[in-house]
Design a protein around this motif. Sequence first.
Motif, mmCIF file in Angstrom:
data_model
loop_
_atom_site.group_PDB
_atom_site.id
_atom_site.type_symbol
_atom_site.label_atom_id
_atom_site.label_comp_id
_atom_site.label_asym_id
_atom_site.label_seq_id
_atom_site.Cartn_x
_atom_site.Cartn_y
_atom_site.Cartn_z
ATOM 1 N N TRP A 150 0.568 -1.173 0.395
ATOM 2 C CA TRP A 150 0.171 0.081 0.107
ATOM 3 C C TRP A 150 0.635 1.347 -0.319
ATOM 4 N N THR A 151 0.994 2.304 -0.895
ATOM 5 C CA THR A 151 1.112 3.387 -1.257
ATOM 6 C C THR A 151 0.174 4.451 -1.229
ATOM 7 N N TYR A 152 1.234 5.438 -0.201
ATOM 8 C CA TYR A 152 0.210 6.807 0.188
ATOM 9 C C TYR A 152 0.981 8.047 -0.210
ATOM 10 N N TYR A 153 0.315 8.941 -1.133
ATOM 11 C CA TYR A 153 0.984 10.205 -1.357
ATOM 12 C C TYR A 153 0.466 11.322 -0.873
ATOM 13 N N ASP A 154 1.206 12.860 -1.164
ATOM 14 C CA ASP A 154 1.349 13.752 -0.339
ATOM 15 C C ASP A 154 0.050 14.303 -1.617
ATOM 16 N N GLU A 155 -1.183 14.509 -0.587
ATOM 17 C CA GLU A 155 -2.296 14.860 -2.279
ATOM 18 C C GLU A 155 -2.102 16.638 -2.033
ATOM 19 N N ARG A 156 -1.506 17.745 -1.763
ATOM 20 C CA ARG A 156 -0.699 18.610 -2.979
ATOM 21 C C ARG A 156 -0.060 17.896 -3.558
ATOM 22 N N THR A 157 1.504 17.524 -3.051
ATOM 23 C CA THR A 157 2.240 17.718 -4.591
ATOM 24 C C THR A 157 2.104 16.236 -5.098
ATOM 25 N N GLY A 158 1.254 15.254 -4.326
ATOM 26 C CA GLY A 158 1.956 14.446 -5.145
ATOM 27 C C GLY A 158 3.698 13.122 -4.622
ATOM 28 N N ARG A 159 3.814 13.478 -3.731
ATOM 29 C CA ARG A 159 4.686 13.166 -4.060
ATOM 30 C C ARG A 159 5.219 12.013 -3.011
ATOM 31 N N PHE A 160 5.419 10.495 -2.529
ATOM 32 C CA PHE A 160 6.000 9.901 -2.009
ATOM 33 C C PHE A 160 5.425 10.085 -0.584
ATOM 34 N N ALA A 161 4.961 9.332 0.371
ATOM 35 C CA ALA A 161 4.579 9.452 1.437
ATOM 36 C C ALA A 161 4.981 8.564 2.558
ATOM 37 N N ALA A 162 3.764 7.525 2.206
ATOM 38 C CA ALA A 162 4.095 6.057 3.266
ATOM 39 C C ALA A 162 4.360 4.973 2.375
ATOM 40 N N LYS A 163 4.392 3.731 3.265
ATOM 41 C CA LYS A 163 4.562 2.372 2.311
ATOM 42 C C LYS A 163 4.195 1.949 3.227
ATOM 43 N N GLU A 164 3.537 0.664 3.028
ATOM 44 C CA GLU A 164 3.102 -0.295 4.040
ATOM 45 C C GLU A 164 3.094 -1.717 3.234
ATOM 46 N N GLU A 165 3.001 -2.730 4.018
ATOM 47 C CA GLU A 165 3.132 -3.446 3.466
ATOM 48 C C GLU A 165 2.432 -4.786 4.116
#
Length: 244
Positions: A150-165
Amino acid sequence: MLLLTLLSLQSFAQGKWKDYKISVKGDTINRVDRKGLRQGPWVVRQEAVRSERGYEEEGFYADDQKTGPWRRYTLEGDLEALENFRFGMKNGKCVYFNLAGHPIREESWRAIDPQNPYDTVQIFDINDPTRVTGTKIIKVEPTARKHGTWTYYDERTGRFAAKEEWINDKRKSDLAKGPDEGLEPIMPAASEGTASKSVKEALDATRPAYEKKEKVTKPAAVQAFEKKHSGKKKYDVRDGATGG
């Protein structure tokens, strides 16, 4: 000829489907067969209700279950989600977007076959979560489970924020922990006067420093002696204690 073609298609659809719609392109959509099961291409529109935003989604049904890729749009026509389904449940990669069209979250799911509610799961070494020590067959509820990255991105910049396995609805990092890791010690309950020494010591450790000082009552003779000689030269007083 066009009119005859449309009439023939309509009569054919009426004979095969219990209910259906004709799209703007002339396709037969939202089909319901004689058994009441949704089949084929569908377009669903949900109007906004109270604080819930409306949406429109499109995809395929097979025997009343969502199957394959589905797309969801806002009522303004902006792409909101790309989802994949199997057995009517999320399966595989699902991506969600913000209003600017940037991905804000990528999910990974695994659908369990309702006809075969048994699954073979891998057993990982508790000291090395990347090492598989064996497999085990377990019975599971027919549902979609978080499985994969599961990959999360910053809603404003679209940059990578976090990842979960995830592995079968459990975080991979949690599978590497021992059974007691991360748990705080629990003190056993005890009635007054019967508490164990370890419990008393634990309670004493939490008390403020001024509460830990024990008050010692001096004998009456010592108090009278100190009162009589207050302000004078100090005298050594024997209080009956022995030892150094």
